[in-house]
Each structure stands twice: as structure tokens, then as C-alpha cells.
Enzyme design. Structure first.
Site, short mmCIF file in Angstrom:
data_model
loop_
_atom_site.label_atom_id
_atom_site.label_comp_id
_atom_site.label_asym_id
_atom_site.label_seq_id
_atom_site.Cartn_x
_atom_site.Cartn_y
_atom_site.Cartn_z
N GLY A 176 24.77 52.80 29.41
CA GLY A 176 23.35 52.41 29.44
C GLY A 176 22.53 53.51 28.78
CB ALA A 177 23.67 56.62 27.14
N GLY A 178 21.66 54.04 25.84
CA GLY A 178 20.68 53.69 24.82
C GLY A 178 19.31 53.49 25.47
N GLY A 212 19.55 56.61 31.10
CA GLY A 212 20.86 57.07 30.63
C GLY A 212 20.74 58.17 29.59
CG ASP A 221 23.05 50.70 25.67
OD1 ASP A 221 23.01 49.45 25.61
OD2 ASP A 221 22.25 51.35 26.37
NE ARG A 253 14.77 40.77 46.74
CZ ARG A 253 15.14 42.00 47.08
NH1 ARG A 253 14.58 43.03 46.51
NH2 ARG A 253 16.06 42.19 47.99
CG ASN A 269 20.54 44.65 36.76
OD1 ASN A 269 20.68 44.43 35.56
ND2 ASN A 269 19.44 45.16 37.25
CB VAL A 298 21.51 55.52 37.84
CG1 VAL A 298 20.00 55.78 37.84
CG2 VAL A 298 22.25 56.85 37.86
CG ASN A 307 17.15 50.66 41.22
OD1 ASN A 307 17.67 51.08 42.25
ND2 ASN A 307 16.26 51.35 40.54
CG ASP A 331 13.85 58.24 46.93
OD1 ASP A 331 13.16 57.84 45.98
OD2 ASP A 331 14.71 57.54 47.49
NE ARG A 364 9.70 59.27 41.69
CZ ARG A 364 10.30 58.12 41.39
NH1 ARG A 364 10.78 57.35 42.35
NH2 ARG A 364 10.41 57.73 40.14
CG HIS A 387 15.75 54.02 45.56
ND1 HIS A 387 15.05 55.19 45.60
CD2 HIS A 387 15.68 53.60 44.27
CE1 HIS A 387 14.58 55.46 44.40
NE2 HIS A 387 14.95 54.51 43.58
N1 APR Z 1 26.83 47.50 28.92
C1 APR Z 1 26.24 48.65 28.55
N2 APR Z 1 24.91 48.85 28.56
C2 APR Z 1 24.14 47.82 28.94
C3 APR Z 1 24.69 46.59 29.34
C4 APR Z 1 26.10 46.45 29.32
N3 APR Z 1 26.70 45.33 29.67
N4 APR Z 1 23.66 45.76 29.66
C5 APR Z 1 22.52 46.44 29.48
N5 APR Z 1 22.81 47.69 29.03
C6 APR Z 1 21.90 48.75 28.64
C7 APR Z 1 20.69 48.24 27.86
O1 APR Z 1 21.06 47.92 26.53
C8 APR Z 1 19.75 49.42 27.95
O2 APR Z 1 19.86 50.30 26.86
O3 APR Z 1 21.33 49.41 29.76
C9 APR Z 1 20.18 50.13 29.25
C10 APR Z 1 19.11 50.15 30.32
O4 APR Z 1 18.09 50.92 29.84
P1 APR Z 1 16.53 50.61 30.07
O5 APR Z 1 16.28 49.15 29.91
O6 APR Z 1 15.75 51.61 29.26
O7 APR Z 1 16.35 50.90 31.62
P2 APR Z 1 16.14 52.33 32.30
O8 APR Z 1 14.70 52.59 32.51
O9 APR Z 1 16.96 53.34 31.59
O10 APR Z 1 16.77 52.05 33.75
C11 APR Z 1 18.15 51.83 33.91
O11 APR Z 1 18.28 52.77 36.10
O12 APR Z 1 16.68 53.63 37.54
C12 APR Z 1 17.45 52.50 37.20
O13 APR Z 1 16.03 50.63 37.87
C13 APR Z 1 16.59 51.32 36.77
O14 APR Z 1 18.37 49.72 36.89
C14 APR Z 1 17.59 50.50 36.03
C15 APR Z 1 18.48 51.58 35.37
#
Ligand code: APR
Length: 320
Positions: free
Chosen positions: A7-9, A13, A33, A95, A102, A125, A127, A155, A158, A182
Site C-alpha cells: 500500500g506504499a503508493g 505506506g 502497490d 460501512r 478492505n 495498519v 482500517n 493514539d 496524539r 481505535h
Molecule cells: N494491493 C496493494 N495495494 C493496494 C491494494 C492491493 N490489493 N488495494 C489498494 N491498495 C493501495 C492503493 O493503491 C493505495 O495506494 O493501498 C493504498 C492506500 O493508500 P491511500 O488511499 O493513500 O490510503 P492511506 O491514507 O495511506 O491509508 C491507508 O491506513 O490508516 C489507515 O485508514 C487508513 O485503511 C487506511 C490505510
């Protein structure tokens, strides 16, 4: 040491990856990602983030290699994997929709990670945190010492930051413990908050402390209200701190979402509790003394998490 962040894009992440790299103890961080298609163009967000961050290494002065990836083969042999993958809630999405989507993402990501790194430790991480941690635990088949969720450090951070502002002191000198889920059902423990050993209750009046606790509970929402999207600096730094404690075998005591098996009278549920984090993951779940009021709050918190777990199970049954 090798770390993977999935999810590092995305914002959280990417922040986890950079926070780890800046500490400069690891050999490499693989940033996974999915690819994003827009018309006939294909983008690779985690590859872009990784390259941008790696290009900051000469300035920041770190050696940790940051590498973007789409293919899980590149994550093979990771010591710790952090999962921040997920989708944000969009207009019109219930929800339950979000929970289902997710959970599907966290399950498939976990399966891929475990296939390539069977000895890894998972830090979740995504949610809703307590449920996603359970999904990863079930999908991995790992012992619960190797699966945990990040919420408590965020938490607590903060809460400490708000207290530091109010008291005009360094946040470094504030030690605190918050437990439970949380969000709204977080369990504040002012009895366990000190400033360099001084009970915080001697330094601040009850009303002000209550206001800080309330602000902490709504800390995530405060950021959304300001930015229109959720936070990433503090969540990213908090997850990176868990990774460091594990990989450097620091035996740090942090509140983390851990699977309880009877502790605090709660069974088979992920909930925020103080744990000892070091080599191998959770070495110990610490059971602190709670008075009746605090215990009631923890039970309420467990009830709320259990309710989301039930909704999740119902959803899964409907889908199967
Ligand atoms: N495989 C890999 N990456 C994925 C997949 C998947 N199947 N599905 C979604 N992603 C990636 C998205 O492409 C995106 O880059 O997960 C990333 C999520 O990043 P953001 O949308 O920027 O969300 P972010 O604010 O980083 O939060 C991520 O952490 O704190 C929690 O509630 C928050 O659940 C959320 C998570």
C-alpha cells in the site's frame, strides 16, 4: 534486514517506508502497490514514491534501499511486512461495503506475503484496524505473536502531543498508556500518564485533561476535517516505530492491537493492550491493574470491536 510495506503508493505506506529508511538500520524496504490505469496510461505509484524517496537518500544521509514493486516475488524473505493497503470510504459506500472490500484486500495481500516470507511478522495498519488484524491473523495461519495492529502508538502520540502543548513541555517527557479499540471507544488511562515520573494529574486539572482525552478520541476526525483526507505522518511514524522495535529487538512496551486469549477476561479478539515488542514480535501481553471504571470501559471497547467482527462474519457468510 528486509522490510516490505504494502500500500506504499499511498500516503501512510509511503510515510512508513521513508520513516524506516531515515533511521538507516535496514538493508532494504520493498514498497508494494497495485498499478493504476488511466485511459491508455499505466502508473506505478509505489515505484514512483520509492524512486523519489531513494533520491532523497544523499540529502537525508541513509543507505537503506527503497524499491517499488508490483510483484510479490520481490518481497521474498522479508523480516517484517507492514500492510497499509485499502480503499478509503467513498460517497455512497456503506460501512459494510468498506469492511468487505478492505477485508478482501488484506486477506489477499496477507496470503501473497506469507507465501514469499513464511517467517515474517505482520504489522497491520489498514482500517478498521482491529478487524483487519484478525483477517490477517486468520489468513496467515501465524501464531498471534507474529500478527499485530498499529493504533495505540498513534493514539498515544496524539494524546502526548496535545498534553505537551497544554503544559508547554517536551512531548518526549510524557509517558502514557491508552488501551482498547481505535476511535471513540479508546480507553484513556490518566492514572498511567506521567511527565518524567510525575503523575500528570498533579500538573493539569481534571477538566482540561478530559478535554484532551476527548480530542484524542476524535484525533483522526480532526485531521480529516482539516485536510479532507485522513492522516499519514503520525500513523506512518507509529508503524515504523513498531518495525524498529521488532527488528532491533528493543523490547519496547507499546500499546498495540494484539489478539487476546483470556487476558483482561477477553478471548479471541484483537484489542489495544500494552505489549512487549522485540525479536519475533509480541513477546508478552502485559496485564496492568485496571479499576472497575477502567475495566468497564475496556469491556465496552471489546464489545464494539466484537460487534464489527460479527458484522464482518455475517458479511462473509452472505458472500459464501
Ligand atoms: N494491493 C496493494 N495495494 C493496494 C491494494 C492491493 N490489493 N488495494 C489498494 N491498495 C493501495 C492503493 O493503491 C493505495 O495506494 O493501498 C493504498 C492506500 O493508500 P491511500 O488511499 O493513500 O490510503 P492511506 O491514507 O495511506 O491509508 C491507508 O491506513 O490508516 C489507515 O485508514 C487508513 O485503511 C487506511 C490505510
Amino acid at each position: 534486514m528486509k522490510i516490505t510495506v504494502v500500500g506504499a503508493g499511498g500516503n501512510v505506506g509511503a510515510t512508513v517506508a521513508l520513516s524506516i529508511a531515515q533511521r538507516d538500520y535496514a538493508k532494504e524496504v520493498v514498497m508494494v502497490d497495485i498499478e493504476r490505469k488511466e485511459g491508455d496510461k499505466v502508473f506505478y505509484p509505489s515505484k514512483g514514491r520509492a524512486l523519489d524517496q531513494w533520491e532523497s537518500s544523499p540529502v537525508h544521509g541513509f543507505d537503506t534501499r527503497l524499491r517499488g514493486a508490483v510483484d510479490y516475488a520481490e518481497t521474498a524473505g522479508s523480516d517484517v511486512c507492514v500492510i497499509t493497503a485499502g480503499v478509503p470510504r467513498r460517497p455512497g459506500m456503506s460501512r459494510d461495503d468498506l469492511l468487505g472490500i478492505n477485508a478482501g484486500i488484506v486477506k489477499s495481500v496477507t496470503e501473497e506475503l506469507v507465501k514469499h516470507s513464511p517467517n515474517t511478522i505482520l504489522v497491520i495498519v489498514s482500517n478498521p484496524l482491529d478487524v483487519m488484524s484478525y483477517v490477517a491473523y486468520a489468513a496467515s495461519g501465524f501464531d498471534s505473536s507474529r500478527v499485530m495492529g498499529m493504533a495505540g502508538i498513534l493514539d498515544t502520540a496524539r494524546y502526548r502531543a496535545f498534553l505537551a502543548d497544554e503544559l508547554d513541555i517536551s512531548p518526549k517527557d510524557i509517558q502514557a498508556l491508552l488501551m482498547g479499540g481505535h476511535g471513540d471507544t479508546m480507553v484513556p488511562l490518566p492514572r498511567y500518564t506521567t511527565v518524567s515520573g510525575i503523575p500528570v494529574t498533579q500538573l493539569i486539572d481534571e477538566q482540561k485533561l478530559d478535554a484532551i482525552v476527548e480530542r484524542t478520541k476524535k484525533g483522526g476526525g480532526e485531521i480529516v476535517g482539516l485536510m479532507g483526507t485522513s492522516a499519514w505522518y503520525a500513523p506512518g511514524a507509529a508503524a515504523a516505530q513498531m518495525v524498529e522495535a521488532i527488528l532491533l529487538d528493543q523490547n519496547r512496551i507499546f500499546p498495540c492491537a494484539a489478539r487476546l486469549s483470556g487476558q483482561y477476561g477477553i478471548d479471541d479478539l484483537f484489542l489495544g493492550v500494552p505489549v512487549k515488542l522485540g525479536k519475533g514480535g509480541i513477546k508478552e501481553i502485559i496485564e496492568v491493574d485496571l479499576n472497575e471504571k477502567e475495566m468497564d470501559l475496556l469491556k465496552d471497547s471489546a464489545k464494539a470491536v466484537r460487534q464489527t467482527m460479527d458484522e464482518f462474519h455475517e458479511l462473509m457468510n452472505k458472500q459464501s
